[in-house]
Design a protein around this motif. Structure first.
Motif, short mmCIF file in Angstrom:
data_model
loop_
_atom_site.label_atom_id
_atom_site.label_comp_id
_atom_site.label_asym_id
_atom_site.label_seq_id
_atom_site.Cartn_x
_atom_site.Cartn_y
_atom_site.Cartn_z
N LEU A 63 -40.81 -2.15 -1.68
CA LEU A 63 -39.51 -2.21 -0.81
C LEU A 63 -38.42 -1.13 -1.88
CD1 LEU A 63 -38.86 -5.76 -0.02
CD2 LEU A 63 -39.49 -3.85 1.50
N LYS A 64 -38.68 -1.31 -2.98
CA LYS A 64 -37.82 -0.62 -4.32
C LYS A 64 -38.38 1.03 -3.91
CE LYS A 64 -36.64 -0.11 -9.10
NZ LYS A 64 -36.68 -0.66 -10.35
N GLU A 65 -39.51 1.20 -3.94
CA GLU A 65 -40.04 2.40 -3.95
C GLU A 65 -39.52 3.18 -2.59
OE1 GLU A 65 -44.17 4.26 -2.63
OE2 GLU A 65 -44.33 2.92 -4.25
N LYS A 66 -39.33 2.60 -1.61
CA LYS A 66 -39.16 3.07 -0.03
C LYS A 66 -37.66 2.92 -0.04
CE LYS A 66 -43.12 4.09 1.22
NZ LYS A 66 -43.61 5.49 1.41
N ASN A 67 -36.74 2.17 -0.94
CA ASN A 67 -35.39 2.05 -0.82
C ASN A 67 -34.83 1.34 0.21
OD1 ASN A 67 -32.96 2.45 -1.90
ND2 ASN A 67 -32.43 4.08 -0.92
N ILE A 68 -35.50 0.21 0.45
CA ILE A 68 -35.45 -0.74 1.35
C ILE A 68 -34.67 -2.09 0.83
CG2 ILE A 68 -36.51 -2.32 3.19
CD1 ILE A 68 -38.85 -0.19 3.43
N SER A 69 -33.60 -2.39 1.51
CA SER A 69 -32.75 -3.47 0.98
C SER A 69 -32.81 -4.59 2.04
CB SER A 69 -31.40 -2.99 0.71
OG SER A 69 -30.49 -4.08 0.31
N VAL A 70 -33.27 -5.88 1.47
CA VAL A 70 -33.49 -7.02 2.27
C VAL A 70 -33.12 -8.16 1.46
CG1 VAL A 70 -35.26 -6.03 3.85
CG2 VAL A 70 -35.88 -7.49 1.67
N THR A 71 -32.66 -9.18 2.04
CA THR A 71 -32.31 -10.34 1.34
C THR A 71 -33.68 -10.77 0.60
OG1 THR A 71 -30.39 -10.72 2.74
CG2 THR A 71 -31.26 -12.80 1.48
N VAL A 72 -33.48 -11.22 -0.68
CA VAL A 72 -34.95 -11.99 -1.30
C VAL A 72 -34.45 -13.16 -1.78
CG1 VAL A 72 -36.29 -11.48 -3.13
CG2 VAL A 72 -35.77 -9.57 -1.82
N LYS A 73 -35.18 -14.18 -1.82
CA LYS A 73 -34.77 -15.45 -2.20
C LYS A 73 -35.99 -15.98 -2.69
CE LYS A 73 -31.42 -16.57 1.40
NZ LYS A 73 -30.87 -17.55 2.39
N ASP A 74 -35.69 -16.56 -4.08
CA ASP A 74 -36.70 -16.89 -5.06
C ASP A 74 -36.70 -18.66 -4.87
OD1 ASP A 74 -38.01 -18.34 -7.17
OD2 ASP A 74 -37.99 -16.26 -8.24
N ILE A 75 -37.97 -19.12 -4.22
CA ILE A 75 -37.98 -20.70 -3.86
C ILE A 75 -38.10 -21.41 -4.93
CG2 ILE A 75 -39.03 -20.12 -1.53
CD1 ILE A 75 -41.64 -21.03 -2.66
N ASN A 76 -38.23 -21.05 -6.22
CA ASN A 76 -38.04 -21.91 -7.54
C ASN A 76 -36.77 -22.05 -7.96
OD1 ASN A 76 -40.61 -22.79 -7.72
ND2 ASN A 76 -41.26 -21.34 -9.37
N LYS A 77 -35.91 -20.89 -7.68
CA LYS A 77 -34.61 -20.95 -8.18
C LYS A 77 -33.51 -21.58 -7.02
CE LYS A 77 -35.38 -17.07 -11.26
NZ LYS A 77 -35.09 -15.67 -11.54
N ASP A 78 -33.88 -21.43 -6.11
CA ASP A 78 -33.04 -21.91 -4.73
C ASP A 78 -33.77 -22.99 -3.85
OD1 ASP A 78 -31.27 -22.14 -2.55
OD2 ASP A 78 -31.49 -20.30 -2.00
N GLN A 79 -33.58 -24.40 -4.12
CA GLN A 79 -34.12 -25.23 -3.36
C GLN A 79 -33.86 -25.38 -1.83
OE1 GLN A 79 -36.15 -27.51 -4.80
NE2 GLN A 79 -36.64 -28.67 -2.81
#
Length: 79
Positions: free
Chosen positions: A22-38
Motif C-alpha cells: 500500500l505504501k509503495e503504491k501510495n494507497i491510503s486506507v484505514t488501518v486498525k491494529d486489533i491488539n491496540k484497539d479492542q
C-alpha cells in the motif's frame, strides 16, 4: 462501495507485506491494529468469526490472505 478497512497486527509479517504494498503504491486506507484497539478486534470477530489478519473489510465482507488482498487492490483500486 464503502472505504476498505485493513485489520492488522504490528508483529504480523503478512500484514507488513500488505502495508508495504500500500505504501509503495501510495494507497491510503484505514488501518486498525486489533491488539491496540479492542473494539476493532470485536468488530473483526463479529464480521468474520475469527481474528485472522491481515483482513480487508469490503462492504462488511472479510477478505483474508495477504496475496488476495494485494490482488484485490491491483484489480480494483483506481483512486
Amino acid at each position: 462501495m464503502s472505504q476498505p478497512v485493513l485489520y492488522t497486527l504490528e508483529e504480523c509479517r503478512f500484514c507488513h507485506k500488505v502495508l508495504d504494498y500500500l505504501k509503495e503504491k501510495n494507497i491510503s486506507v484505514t488501518v486498525k491494529d486489533i491488539n491496540k484497539d479492542q473494539e476493532s478486534r470485536e468488530h473483526l470477530m463479529a464480521i468474520g468469526g475469527k481474528t485472522q489478519v491481515p483482513c480487508l473489510i469490503l462492504d462488511d465482507k472479510p477478505l483474508y490472505e495477504s496475496l488476495d488482498i494485494i490482488d484485490w487492490f491491483e484489480k480494483n483500486w483506481d483512486q
